[in-house]
Design an enzyme around this catalytic site. Structure first.
Site, PDB file in Angstrom:
ATOM      1  NE  ARG A 133     -12.400 -90.373 -29.934  1.00  0.00           N
ATOM      2  CZ  ARG A 133     -13.198 -89.364 -30.283  1.00  0.00           C
ATOM      3  NH1 ARG A 133     -13.787 -89.371 -31.465  1.00  0.00           N
ATOM      4  NH2 ARG A 133     -13.394 -88.337 -29.481  1.00  0.00           N
ATOM      5  CD  GLU A 178      -8.276 -89.926 -35.675  1.00  0.00           C
ATOM      6  OE1 GLU A 178      -8.998 -90.789 -36.202  1.00  0.00           O
ATOM      7  OE2 GLU A 178      -8.725 -88.867 -35.208  1.00  0.00           O
ATOM      8  CG  HIS A 235     -11.694 -87.340 -36.158  1.00  0.00           C
ATOM      9  ND1 HIS A 235     -11.037 -88.018 -35.167  1.00  0.00           N
ATOM     10  CD2 HIS A 235     -12.890 -86.987 -35.609  1.00  0.00           C
ATOM     11  CE1 HIS A 235     -11.789 -88.068 -34.068  1.00  0.00           C
ATOM     12  NE2 HIS A 235     -12.934 -87.445 -34.326  1.00  0.00           N
TER      13      HIS A 235
END
Ligand code: DGY
Length: 332
Positions: free
Chosen positions: A244, A273, A291
């Site tokens: 993360r 993000e 991601h």
């Protein structure tokens, strides 16, 4: 005259696979977002009025404020294994069930973690940009030399299912020495299965040639890799984050990459993000991906299906497959 539907009312907060949406629509009264608009926190609250359940992705926050504003909501099913977008204590206290999507993405995500490690250590993105820019004029003995994967020491911070998958790949596939640090040590059988040796965090930082972060995000893991930790790593080391954003201090990492304090980094996740720290965009020795560690069609479909199955189980059978909490009271 129209009568109110007796079906549970569900919000699907982002676009999902049409066949999974169709299943939900066959059982529930569904409001969806197949246009994939990005809703503000307030708009999410507005859309959740009168809804009994919601299918979220890791991008939508289920906060205490939202729970208070949506008294009818009974279940939030996340299409992600990570659930740091849920305020779990608030959900538990207010009688809201939370579920996540573990297991179905383990091997796909471990594949990606290993791919990102290899791309980073072997400088694939940097050398590809060089070639595409027309800068390749001749072969030379030290052009884009990276560091070996095979036989090197693989460090893993966070030894859950995905961490173990990466360890197995390194140990069995590449003859790596695997060390790990985790809140809880694995039992001997699990350690043997992935050839991993438990070490303290300082040893992990100082001995890893390639360090992969797979630790869940929490207040405890916020900036667990910052300037102090980067200073303890080998100058030849590679750092990979598929966990993360917020686990790494991105500004400190950009500095460490620029100064050569560590050799390279591969990042699939970023603090804040989809915004990426501007300093990371200008250092060459970092591979950046948006991601996508769990992004294969088969796996994303399985994640969506598991989230949908949790909603179906909850309203049809009164239980769920993959809970993240045990609500203390029922909402109705
Ligand atoms: C997860 O499942 O947690 C992945 O990061 C996708 O959001």
């Amino acid at each position: 005259m129209t009568t109110p539907s007796s079906k549970p009312r569900i919000l699907v907060s982002r676009a999902i696979f049409p066949e999974v949406l169709a299943q939900l629509e066959s059982v529930f009264d569904v409001e969806h977002n197949q246009a994939d608009a990005l809703w503000s926190a307030q708009e999410l609250i507005t859309r959740l009025q009168g809804k009994d359940g919601v299918l979220t992705t890791g991008s939508e926050c289920i906060s205490a404020e939202l729970l208070q504003a949506c008294p009818q909501l009974r279940i939030c099913a996340n299409m992600a294994v990570g659930f740091n977008n849920f305020d779990v204590p608030a959900m538990t206290a207010s009688g809201v069930q939370g579920t996540n999507a573990p297991d179905v993405l383990t091997e796909t995500t471990a594949d990606f973690g290993f791919a990102l490690l290899m791309a980073t250590a072997r400088r694939m993105a940097e050398s590809e940009h060089f070639l595409r820019a027309g800068l390749w004029k001749r072969w030379s003995y030290d052009m884009f030399c990276g560091s070996d994967i095979h036989g090197a020491t693989l460090g893993i911070l966070g030894m859950g299912r995905i961490g173990q998958g990466i360890a197995r790949r390194g140990f069995h596939g590449f003859g790596m020495k695997v060390i790990y640090h985790n809140r809880r040590r694995l039992d001997a059988e699990m350690e043997a299965a992935c050839g991993a040796r438990y070490v303290d965090k300082a040893t992990l930082l100082t001995q890893s040639d390639h360090l992969v972060l797979v630790v869940p995000y929490s207040a405890e893991s916020h900036h667990v890799i910052g300037a102090k930790e980067l200073a303890q790593m080998k100058s030849t080391a590679t750092l990979v984050n598929i966990a993360r954003g917020g686990i790494v201090d991105d500004a400190a990492l950009a500095c460490a990459l620029r100064s050569g304090q560590i050799a390279a980094a591969g990042l699939d996740v970023f603090e804040g993000e989809p915004r990426v720290h501007p300093d990371l965009l200008t250092v060459p020795n970092v591979v950046l991906t948006p991601h996508i560690a769990s992004a294969t069609l088969a796996t994303r479909r399985a994640m969506a299906q598991l989230a949908a199955d949790n909603l179906l189980r909850f309203f049809v059978h009164g239980d769920v497959l993959t809970p993240v909490n045990t609500p203390v009271a029922s909402r109705n």
